[in-house]
Design an enzyme around this catalytic site. Structure first.
Site, PDB file in Angstrom:
ATOM      1  CD  GLU A   1      -2.978  -1.160   0.346  1.00 20.84           C
ATOM      2  OE1 GLU A   1      -3.280  -0.065  -0.152  1.00 20.84           O
ATOM      3  OE2 GLU A   1      -3.549  -2.222   0.050  1.00 20.84           O
TER       4      GLU A   1
ATOM      5  CB  CYS B   1      -1.309   7.688   1.313  1.00 17.81           C
ATOM      6  SG  CYS B   1      -2.842   6.962   1.893  1.00 17.81           S
TER       7      CYS B   1
HETATM    8  P1  NAD Z   1       7.573   4.866   7.591  1.00 17.10           P
HETATM    9  O1  NAD Z   1       8.902   5.511   7.635  1.00 17.10           O
HETATM   10  O2  NAD Z   1       6.732   4.854   8.828  1.00 17.10           O
HETATM   11  O3  NAD Z   1       7.808   3.384   7.058  1.00 17.10           O
HETATM   12  C1  NAD Z   1       6.780   2.437   6.848  1.00 17.10           C
HETATM   13  C2  NAD Z   1       7.102   1.175   7.635  1.00 17.10           C
HETATM   14  O4  NAD Z   1       8.343   0.653   7.191  1.00 17.10           O
HETATM   15  C3  NAD Z   1       7.255   1.421   9.121  1.00 17.10           C
HETATM   16  O5  NAD Z   1       6.733   0.330   9.832  1.00 17.10           O
HETATM   17  C4  NAD Z   1       8.740   1.533   9.295  1.00 17.10           C
HETATM   18  O6  NAD Z   1       9.152   1.231  10.614  1.00 17.10           O
HETATM   19  C5  NAD Z   1       9.238   0.517   8.300  1.00 17.10           C
HETATM   20  N1  NAD Z   1      10.609   0.767   7.853  1.00 17.10           N
HETATM   21  C6  NAD Z   1      11.243   1.948   7.693  1.00 17.10           C
HETATM   22  N2  NAD Z   1      12.497   1.759   7.239  1.00 17.10           N
HETATM   23  C7  NAD Z   1      12.653   0.428   7.089  1.00 17.10           C
HETATM   24  C8  NAD Z   1      13.725  -0.401   6.640  1.00 17.10           C
HETATM   25  N3  NAD Z   1      14.875   0.092   6.231  1.00 17.10           N
HETATM   26  N4  NAD Z   1      13.512  -1.737   6.619  1.00 17.10           N
HETATM   27  C9  NAD Z   1      12.333  -2.249   7.007  1.00 17.10           C
HETATM   28  N5  NAD Z   1      11.298  -1.524   7.445  1.00 17.10           N
HETATM   29  C10 NAD Z   1      11.443  -0.205   7.489  1.00 17.10           C
HETATM   30  O7  NAD Z   1       6.654   5.497   6.513  1.00 17.10           O
HETATM   31  P2  NAD Z   1       7.060   6.170   5.171  1.00 17.10           P
HETATM   32  O8  NAD Z   1       7.715   5.178   4.307  1.00 17.10           O
HETATM   33  O9  NAD Z   1       7.647   7.501   5.380  1.00 17.10           O
HETATM   34  O10 NAD Z   1       5.526   6.397   4.698  1.00 17.10           O
HETATM   35  C11 NAD Z   1       5.153   7.395   3.875  1.00 17.10           C
HETATM   36  C12 NAD Z   1       4.716   6.803   2.565  1.00 17.10           C
HETATM   37  O11 NAD Z   1       3.666   5.895   2.805  1.00 17.10           O
HETATM   38  C13 NAD Z   1       4.173   7.822   1.604  1.00 17.10           C
HETATM   39  O12 NAD Z   1       4.671   7.536   0.329  1.00 17.10           O
HETATM   40  C14 NAD Z   1       2.677   7.574   1.633  1.00 17.10           C
HETATM   41  O13 NAD Z   1       2.019   7.928   0.455  1.00 17.10           O
HETATM   42  C15 NAD Z   1       2.622   6.110   1.887  1.00 17.10           C
HETATM   43  N6  NAD Z   1       1.368   5.762   2.524  1.00 17.10           N
HETATM   44  C16 NAD Z   1       0.525   4.966   1.835  1.00 17.10           C
HETATM   45  C17 NAD Z   1      -0.691   4.642   2.410  1.00 17.10           C
HETATM   46  C18 NAD Z   1      -1.679   3.765   1.714  1.00 17.10           C
HETATM   47  O14 NAD Z   1      -2.610   3.329   2.374  1.00 17.10           O
HETATM   48  N7  NAD Z   1      -1.529   3.460   0.436  1.00 17.10           N
HETATM   49  C19 NAD Z   1      -1.022   5.130   3.668  1.00 17.10           C
HETATM   50  C20 NAD Z   1      -0.112   5.928   4.326  1.00 17.10           C
HETATM   51  C21 NAD Z   1       1.091   6.226   3.752  1.00 17.10           C
END
Ligand code: NAD
Length: 470
Positions: free
Chosen positions: A220, A254
């Site tokens: 997602e 998102c």
């Molecule tokens: P985040 O940094 O919270 O990361 C997401 C998850 O990945 C977390 O659980 C985090 O702990 C884990 N994570 C981070 N680095 C990691 C690594 N190196 N290895 C393994 N796991 C790791 O969130 P983010 O990535 O900044 O999220 C923002 C993005 O998420 C945006 O692109 C947004 O559009 C997207 N998003 C999508 C939805 C959806 O429902 N489609 C909802 C919310 C956010």
């Protein structure tokens, strides 16, 4: 027999959870619908008993007001639990499928089974909703679940770890925060499903790790969601709904509109309405407004601040270094190839472009990655048809923003670079279930002689049968 040896050095606490969940799943208890219903009822009790603590944690992480936090996180989850409790029995019953004549007498059904152990990665922007909503589907489908919560929203993640431990046994639901160990675990341990919400960089790390065990992955993700307003739209209402959608969580959503296309002939009038609703919704200076969410951390604050130099500001542009807030900023004349238009904004900045021919907009958008959401404000049937038939996107609205998420009957998810897989309501139950397709043949009649060897004599008849008796 299950071995409790940990040859790949997965963190002992996580390995213990995986082993316990594997053993519990093997008992078959989660296959019992009443057990799943009870877990959902416990989850609802956990949330209702601790609503105040959850609201406080969301305020500490993102500065969300209680009303916004309830509307966009707790309320959505409550609705999803009730919806799931209402339909679970129906969703779980086998679905009938048609049976071709040449197989008669027989019947066909698709059965739903739990996938087993599931790991759910949730992000920081809706740290409660995006952990608990997929958990509801996972419980409903009869899985054992590990929630991998985000380190970037420490207050909500810490609280969720405590609550999950208090209300559930780790052998069927556990919460965890160490990303490195979680990736190591999915590289070495087979899971029934990894469900990831977040950005594309980590999505690649997780997909690669899961591929080592052939574990299926649902992604997602996000992306740049366009919003188009043509001259036939109700401009006032369009401005109101776009500003409201973009203000949610200070644009850290998102499915927030990422950028705007407005038909040139109504641009001036429309920008006036955008400003009017912005001022009305934000009242005092937004960066001083304690009901307006803050940017999650310094890194994202600096990233967004830098975007403000990528074009000309129409209104907004206020930043408050102390509170970490940035006002909703409408921009135009965006520099070519600037980061503002090559990266997902994920904050309260809205670039505006003009158009005079919708087909040019469609051609431009078709060359960009497929977005998670698309919003069209138009009362022209022809334009709606043109846009819906010619653009690919995960979800969206006509004449609204973000509200598609409020309908549990609409599957949610991306397409292409904005993700794979669907959830919410029945779509969530289906995603977290494995399907077995079963043909039940009659043991009294055996009407098809051609299926049995020797085959050579029946070639002509068999061909006719397969062509016409389907
Ligand atoms: P985040 O940094 O919270 O990361 C997401 C998850 O990945 C977390 O659980 C985090 O702990 C884990 N994570 C981070 N680095 C990691 C690594 N190196 N290895 C393994 N796991 C790791 O969130 P983010 O990535 O900044 O999220 C923002 C993005 O998420 C945006 O692109 C947004 O559009 C997207 N998003 C999508 C939805 C959806 O429902 N489609 C909802 C919310 C956010």
């Amino acid at each position: 027999m299950e071995s409790n040896i940990n040859p790949h050095g997965i963190a002992a606490d996580l390995f213990e959870i995986i082993t316990a969940q594997r053993e519990f799943f093997a008992t078959g208890k989660t296959r019992d619908i009443s057990f799943r219903r009870q877990l959902l009822i416990n989850l609802r009790r956990m949330i209702r008993d601790n609503e105040g603590l959850i609201l406080e944690a969301l305020r500490a992480d993102l500065g969300k007001s209680y009303t916004e936090a309830y509307m966009t996180e707790i309320g959505m989850v409550d609705q999803e639990i009730n919806h799931t409790l209402r339909y679970l029995k129906v969703w779980n019953s086998p679905d009938a499928a048609a049976t071709p004549y040449f197989l008669w007498p027989a019947s066909s059904r698709k059965y739903h089974h739990p996938r087993g152990l599931v790991m759910i990665f949730s992000p920081w922007n809706y740290p409660f909703l995006l952990a608990i909503q997929p958990l509801i589907s996972s419980i409903a489908a009869g899985n054992c679940t590990i929630l991998k919560l985000s380190e970037q929203s420490p207050h909500t993640s810490r609280l969720l770890c405590e609550l999950i431990d208090k209300y559930f046994d780790r052998e069927y639901i556990a919460a965890y925060t160490d990303s490195f160990e979680a990736v190591k675990a999915i590289r070495w341990e087979p899971f029934g499903l990894v469900f990831y919400t977040g950005g594309p960089t980590v999505a690649r790390i997780i997909s690669k790790a899961a591929a080592a065990q052939l574990t299926p992955v649902v992604l997602e993700l996000g992306g740049k969601s366009p919003c188009i307003v043509d001259k036939t739209a109700n401009l006032k209402l369009a401005a109101k709904r776009i500003i409201a959608g973009k203000l949610l969580n200070a644009g850290q959503t998102c499915v927030a509109p990422d950028y705007l296309y407005v038909e040139s002939s109504v641009k001036e009038e429309f920008v006036g309405y955008l400003k009017e609703y912005h001022d009305r919704f934000c009242q005092a200076s937004p960066t001083e407004n304690k009901f307006y969410p803050k940017i999650i951390n310094r890194m994202h604050f600096e990233r967004l601040k830098n975007y403000l130099g990528d074009g000309q500001i129409i209104f907004g542009g206020e930043v408050n270094e102390d509170t970490g807030r940035i006002s909703l900023t409408l921009m135009e004349h965006i520099k070519k190839d600037s980061k503002l238009m090559t990266e997902e904004i994920f904050g309260p900045i809205l670039p505006l472009f003009e158009f005079s021919d919708i087909n040019i907009v469609i051609n431009t958008l078709r060359k960009r990655p497929k977005p998670l959401a698309l919003y069209l404000f138009s009362n022209s049937k022809e334009t709606r048809k043109n846009v819906l038939e010619n653009l690919d996107f995960g979800c969206g609205c006509i004449n609204d923003t973000v509200m598609q998420l409020a309908n549990p009957h609409l599957p949610f998810g991306g397409v292409g670079e904005s993700g794979t897989g669907r959830y919410h309501g029945k779509a969530g139950f289906d995603t977290f279930s494995a399907e077995s397709s079963v043909l039940t043949s009659s043991s009294h009649f055996d009407l098809n002689p051609f299926r049995y060897p020797p085959f050579d004599d029946n070639y002509g008849l068999l061909r006719l049968m397969l062509r016409y008796l389907i």
